[in-house]
Structures are given as structure tokens and as C-alpha cells.
Design a protein around this motif. Structure first.
Motif, short mmCIF file in Angstrom:
data_model
loop_
_atom_site.label_atom_id
_atom_site.label_comp_id
_atom_site.label_asym_id
_atom_site.label_seq_id
_atom_site.Cartn_x
_atom_site.Cartn_y
_atom_site.Cartn_z
N LEU A 42 0.85 -1.07 -0.11
CA LEU A 42 0.04 -0.16 -0.19
C LEU A 42 0.80 1.28 0.15
N LEU A 43 1.90 1.23 0.67
CA LEU A 43 2.94 2.21 0.47
C LEU A 43 3.32 2.66 -0.98
N CYS A 44 3.60 1.59 -1.55
CA CYS A 44 4.02 1.69 -3.01
C CYS A 44 2.73 2.31 -3.62
N LEU A 45 1.61 2.01 -3.44
CA LEU A 45 0.52 2.53 -4.08
C LEU A 45 0.28 4.01 -3.72
N GLU A 46 0.80 4.49 -2.54
CA GLU A 46 0.63 5.76 -2.33
C GLU A 46 1.54 6.64 -2.94
N TYR A 47 2.52 5.97 -3.14
CA TYR A 47 3.79 6.86 -4.08
C TYR A 47 3.31 7.14 -5.64
N PHE A 48 2.52 5.71 -6.03
CA PHE A 48 2.06 5.84 -7.39
C PHE A 48 0.99 6.99 -7.62
N ILE A 49 0.14 6.96 -6.61
CA ILE A 49 -1.13 7.88 -6.73
C ILE A 49 -0.52 9.29 -6.49
N ASN A 50 0.37 9.37 -5.76
CA ASN A 50 0.79 10.89 -5.32
C ASN A 50 1.56 11.32 -6.60
N GLY A 51 1.78 10.68 -7.52
CA GLY A 51 2.39 11.23 -8.77
C GLY A 51 1.35 11.96 -9.69
N PHE A 52 0.02 11.90 -9.25
CA PHE A 52 -0.86 12.58 -9.86
C PHE A 52 -1.65 13.82 -9.13
N SER A 53 -0.78 13.96 -7.87
CA SER A 53 -1.41 15.03 -6.90
C SER A 53 -0.79 16.46 -7.29
N LYS A 54 -1.63 17.37 -7.23
CA LYS A 54 -1.59 18.89 -7.63
C LYS A 54 -1.08 19.76 -6.27
N ILE A 55 -0.95 19.14 -5.12
CA ILE A 55 -0.86 19.78 -3.87
C ILE A 55 0.60 19.12 -3.33
N SER A 56 1.61 20.01 -3.19
CA SER A 56 2.80 19.62 -2.89
C SER A 56 2.86 18.89 -1.42
N ILE A 57 2.12 19.33 -0.47
CA ILE A 57 2.15 18.99 0.83
C ILE A 57 1.96 17.37 0.94
N THR A 58 1.20 16.90 -0.05
CA THR A 58 0.94 15.36 -0.03
C THR A 58 2.36 14.79 -0.20
N SER A 59 3.40 15.14 -0.64
CA SER A 59 4.58 14.65 -0.59
C SER A 59 5.19 14.39 0.86
N THR A 60 5.17 15.40 1.45
CA THR A 60 5.47 15.60 2.81
C THR A 60 5.01 14.19 3.69
N ILE A 61 3.57 14.57 3.69
CA ILE A 61 2.44 13.45 4.29
C ILE A 61 3.18 12.21 3.87
N ILE A 62 3.44 11.94 2.70
CA ILE A 62 3.73 10.36 2.45
C ILE A 62 5.19 10.04 3.05
N GLN A 63 6.01 11.06 3.03
CA GLN A 63 7.19 10.87 3.65
C GLN A 63 7.14 10.51 4.70
N ILE A 64 6.33 11.31 5.61
CA ILE A 64 6.19 11.26 7.27
C ILE A 64 5.59 9.64 7.57
N HIS A 65 4.57 9.50 6.59
CA HIS A 65 3.82 8.14 6.95
C HIS A 65 5.07 6.96 6.33
N LEU A 66 5.89 7.16 5.42
CA LEU A 66 6.75 6.17 5.20
C LEU A 66 7.67 5.90 6.33
N ILE A 67 8.26 6.81 6.95
CA ILE A 67 9.06 6.60 8.12
C ILE A 67 8.31 6.12 9.18
N TYR A 68 7.30 6.58 9.39
CA TYR A 68 6.36 5.91 10.62
C TYR A 68 6.03 4.32 10.55
N SER A 69 5.83 4.20 9.23
CA SER A 69 5.48 2.63 8.73
C SER A 69 6.77 1.88 8.65
N CYS A 70 7.78 2.29 8.27
CA CYS A 70 9.19 1.65 8.45
C CYS A 70 9.51 1.31 9.86
#
Length: 225
Positions: A42-70
Motif C-alpha cells: 500500500l505504501l508503493c500504491l501511495e507513491y504511485f497515486i501521489n504522482g498525480f497530486s497537484k498539492i505539494s504537501i501530499t509528498s511531505t505527508i507520504i514521507q512522514i507516513h513512510l518513516i512511521y510505517s518503516c
């Protein structure tokens, strides 16, 4: 303080999953491995979907979630080992709750945010408003469910032979649903209205996906207490 006057007999029904071995340390250890593998997908899927995001803050959200999940995943794998979990079963149970909530609530909440961010024009404030509203509804559901659970606990519904003992194979007490269900449905309705008023280009398929994700999030919050 709220639980200081309770004795073991007041929550004997809650031991059901442990007695049946469904939540034994061994079962939880196996579940941790499966959940962590699914979380990685699902983390991989997050990164894929984020490629279509038009809001830059989503990249920060995903990075934080990745660190937490790891970090959580690494700890979870450690507590999947019998040498570890047999010495710290309570901590293993806590880790299993965190891993489950990360998968079922945080991840799908991020999916809902990413779907919004991929459909809307650049408007960070509107995105933050949507995020704040959905979080507030989740906090409200959790708070009411928690206080209701404590009330039933003090009332003796979780004693052996009590009301919960008679219903333990069911989803939850019917007395709880009339309180929480209107909040959940009202919250979903409010979110739909908010989306329809503020996101004109949002398609029905995206709206349906957002509602499914948020519904899963609120279900996970509902059962957390």
C-alpha cells in the motif's frame, strides 16, 4: 482514574479472543508479518497515486507516513518472533493495534487525501480545510465511542453472564449504534456536501473512492476503543 475502581471480573468478556486463541501471541505474530507485507504494498500504491497530486504537501505527508510505517514495521517484525513476544505479550498486543490502525485507518485516509489532491486545482487552504473536517469527525467518533465503552464497562456489561457476554459474537452493542451511526452518517453527508460545493471537477468515481476510504477509516476508529 476512570478505570481504577474496576476489577478483573468487570472485563472478563474481553478475554474471549485470547481464550479462543484468535488473539494469542502466536496468532498476533503471524498477523503482524502479513499486515506488514500488505502495508509495504500500500505504501508503493501511495507513491504511485501521489504522482498525480497537484498539492505539494501530499509528498511531505507520504514521507512522514513512510518513516512511521518503516519504524513500526521493523518493531512489528521483531515482535513477530516468539523469543521476543513471549517475554512482552502486552507490548506485542499494543504493536499489533498500531500496525492494524496504520493499515486500516491512516493509509486509507491518505488515499482519500491523494484522490482529492489529484482532482483539484492548486488550492492548499481548501485541501487543509477538507483534512481538518475529516479528522475532526474521526476524533468525535472516537471520543463518543470511548466514553460509551467506559460507561458499559462500569455498568457491568462486560462481566461474565452480562449483556456483552450474550452478544459477544455480534459486532457491537445495539445501544451504541444509535449514538455513533448518526454521527458517522452525518459526517459522511457533510463531507459529500463539502466536496460537491468546493470540488466542481471531481468525478463520481473519485467521489465514490473517497467515501469508501473514509468509511473504512471511521469503521477502524469506531472499533479502536
Amino acid at each position: 482514574m476512570l478505570l481504577q475502581n474496576l476489577s478483573e471480573k468487570d472485563y472478563l468478556v474481553l478475554r474471549g479472543p485470547f481464550v479462543s486463541k484468535r488473539q494469542s501471541p502466536k496468532s498476533l505474530g503471524a498477523n503482524l508479518v502479513l499486515l506488514i507485507i500488505l502495508q509495504a504494498f500500500l505504501l508503493c500504491l501511495e507513491y504511485f497515486i501521489n504522482g498525480f497530486s497537484k498539492i505539494s504537501i501530499t509528498s511531505t505527508i507520504i514521507q512522514i507516513h513512510l518513516i512511521y510505517s518503516c519504524l513500526l514495521g521493523g518493531i512489528g517484525l521483531i515482535f513477530a518472533l516468539s523469543l521476543v513476544y513471549m517475554r512482552a505479550q502486552r507490548l506485542q498486543y499494543l504493536i499489533s493495534i498500531l500496525v492494524t490502525q496504520n493499515l486500516g485507518s491512516i493509509t486509507f485516509f491518505i488515499f482519500a487525501l491523494l484522490t482529492i489532491a489529484s482532482e483539484m486545482s492548486y488550492n492548499p487552504q481548501l485541501f487543509l480545510n477538507f483534512t481538518s473536517i475529516t479528522i475532526l469527525i474521526g476524533v468525535l467518533i472516537f471520543t463518543i465511542t470511548s466514553f460509551r465503552f467506559l460507561y458499559l464497562l462500569k455498568k457491568g456489561n462486560y462481566r461474565k453472564g452480562g449483556a456483552k457476554d450474550q452478544q459477544r459474537m455480534k459486532w457491537e452493542s445495539k445501544s451504541l449504534l444509535p449514538i455513533v451511526l448518526p454521527i458517522g452518517l452525518g459526517g459522511i453527508t457533510f463531507i459529500i456536501q463539502f466536496i460537491m460545493r468546493n470540488f466542481e471537477l471531481l468525478g463520481l468515481d473519485s467521489l465514490f473512492l473517497i467515501m469508501i476510504c473514509l468509511f473504512l477509516v471511521y469503521i477502524m476508529i469506531f472499533i479502536l476503543p
